[in-house]
Design an enzyme around this catalytic site. Structure first.
Site, PDB file in Angstrom:
ATOM      1  N   ILE A 143       0.855  -1.180   0.000  1.00 15.24           N
ATOM      2  CA  ILE A 143       0.000   0.000   0.000  1.00 15.24           C
ATOM      3  C   ILE A 143       0.894   1.235   0.000  1.00 15.24           C
ATOM      4  CG2 ILE A 143      -1.834   1.243   1.167  1.00 15.24           C
ATOM      5  CD1 ILE A 143      -2.669  -1.544   0.219  1.00 15.24           C
ATOM      6  N   LYS A 144       0.644   2.141  -0.955  1.00 15.26           N
ATOM      7  CA  LYS A 144       1.425   3.374  -1.028  1.00 15.26           C
ATOM      8  C   LYS A 144       0.788   4.431  -0.138  1.00 15.26           C
ATOM      9  CE  LYS A 144       3.424   4.520  -5.063  1.00 15.26           C
ATOM     10  NZ  LYS A 144       3.570   4.808  -6.520  1.00 15.26           N
ATOM     11  N   ILE A 145       1.603   4.962   0.768  1.00 14.98           N
ATOM     12  CA  ILE A 145       1.175   6.026   1.677  1.00 14.98           C
ATOM     13  C   ILE A 145       2.180   7.169   1.538  1.00 14.98           C
ATOM     14  CG2 ILE A 145       0.837   6.680   4.101  1.00 14.98           C
ATOM     15  CD1 ILE A 145       0.057   3.783   4.688  1.00 14.98           C
TER      16      ILE A 145
END
Length: 381
Positions: A143-145
């Site tokens: 997941i890109k944060i």
């Protein structure tokens, strides 16, 4: 796509770096092209972002049957968007699963970004990261944060939850260091509860070409403002070198962190270090080498995510050697010179972060508008 056995791109892994591809579309998946990139170019992961999905989905009829199905089920625009994107991400994860298994969880990841509108909202970012991870349900999902002040607490909690994370939009070295410690803190929370820390991965996406574009503009202005030929030459010599210098300094910080007692305690429990990932690696200035951000930043425990054109250029003419730890003193001297010349690099990095969020918000909003138009077009009268 040719497959010469001595293609330079196959030697990058010999130096401890993995090549991931910054591109994803349904065409790539269904045509078998992604598998060809894996086999013939040693691509070992995929990164996506709203701009990539806008390019993939807008105006592409391959998605029409799924859009029509969503209309038939009465889905909202957002639900249709997620159906399209989640399906692509799951398929990409499945294609890269053998890479994930063979590398024992080092590579084979596919990254998906939570909505860029959430860059300054910790709680909603975390809630979305949890929802994406649960819905997509793949061990090789990241997941890109964004590495914003609001994003980093979400990174820590997501890691503590056991979610692998790609921390994105990092420009300043200080931001990278905070990201590394946010990851470590998340693992420490798991360890304190007696939970395993060996099945979680993370990368810190450190952006490059945008830095040179921004600094070069400022150097150009200084060159125009001086009549001194020696000063002009000194300023010109700095162009196209700041992003790489900045990355090399970040890598030195990485080495300090992995040598720390806090990290060593986690490593003893089987934790995998968060790797630096070089992003924004397509050369924007045609005066520079098209593999500038590959050749100069090969080194152990790193990832380079490249657009397809840069992968092809590298396969053709990269000059592969471990250079990430070369010219360290020169890197520090160059950044000190910028300060002496009146270029505030911290200010440049802060501007780039906000601009980077905008560069993801705009295509996301454009994609949603395009999707709404497509829904209207495909809705039966």
């Amino acid at each position: 796509m040719t497959t010469p056995a001595d293609s330079p791109i196959f030697h990058i892994r010999d130096h401890g770096q993995s090549i991931w591809m910054d591109n994803l579309s349904r065409d790539l998946l269904e045509s078998g092209e992604l598998q060809t990139w894996i086999t013939d170019r040693d691509v070992r992961g995929i990164t996506s972002n709203p701009a990539i999905f806008e390019k993939a989905i807008a105006g592409n009829a391959i998605y029409d049957p799924d859009i029509a199905a969503g209309i038939g089920e009465g889905q909202s625009i957002t639900a249709i968007y997620e159906t399209l994107v989640f399906d692509d991400i799951q398929k990409a994860c499945d294609i890269l699963r053998p890479v994930y298994e063979a590398s024992q969880g080092l590579d084979g990841y596919v990254s998906i970004e939570v909505s860029p509108h959430l860059a300054h909202d910790t709680e909603t970012t975390l809630a979305e990261a949890r929802r994406y991870a649960q819905t997509l349900d793949r061990p090789n999902l990241m997941i890109k944060i964004p590495g914003t002040p609001a994003g980093l607490p979400a990174v820590t909690q997501a890691i503590s939850d056991g979610i692998s994370v790609n921390v994105t939009l990092l420009f300043a070295v200080d931001s990278y260091v905070k990201t590394a410690w946010a990851y470590i803190e998340g693992l420490e929370q798991r360890a304190s509860r007696g939970e395993a820390v060996d099945g979680i991965a993370s990368v810190a996406s450190f952006f490059l070409s945008r830095i040179d574009s921004a600094v070069d503009q400022r150097l150009d202005a200084l060159i125009q403002a001086t009549a001194d030929p020696d000063r002009k030459a000194q300023l010109a010599a700095a162009q196209g070198k700041v992003a790489i210098a900045n990355a090399k300094i970040a890598y030195q910080e990485y080495k300090k962190i992995v040598a720390s007692d806090r990290w060593q305690a986690l490593a003893a429990k089987g934790a995998r270090m968060q790797r630096l990932l070089w992003a924004s690696t397509g050369t924007k200035n045609p005066a520079y080498s098209d593999v500038l951000y590959v050749d100069q930043l090969v080194g152990p425990d790193t990832v380079n995510t490249l657009p397809p054109a840069t992968i092809e250029a590298c396969a053709d003419h990269c000059d592969v050697a471990s250079r990430i730890e070369t010219d360290g003193e020169a890197a520090h001297a160059l950044l000190a010179n910028l300060q002496d010349w009146g270029i505030d690099l911290d200010h440049v990095m802060a501007e780039l972060l906000e601009d980077g969020i905008t560069k993801f918000v705009q295509p996301f909003d454009s994609l949603m508008a395009s999707l709404a138009a497509k829904v209207q077009q495909l809705t039966p009268p």
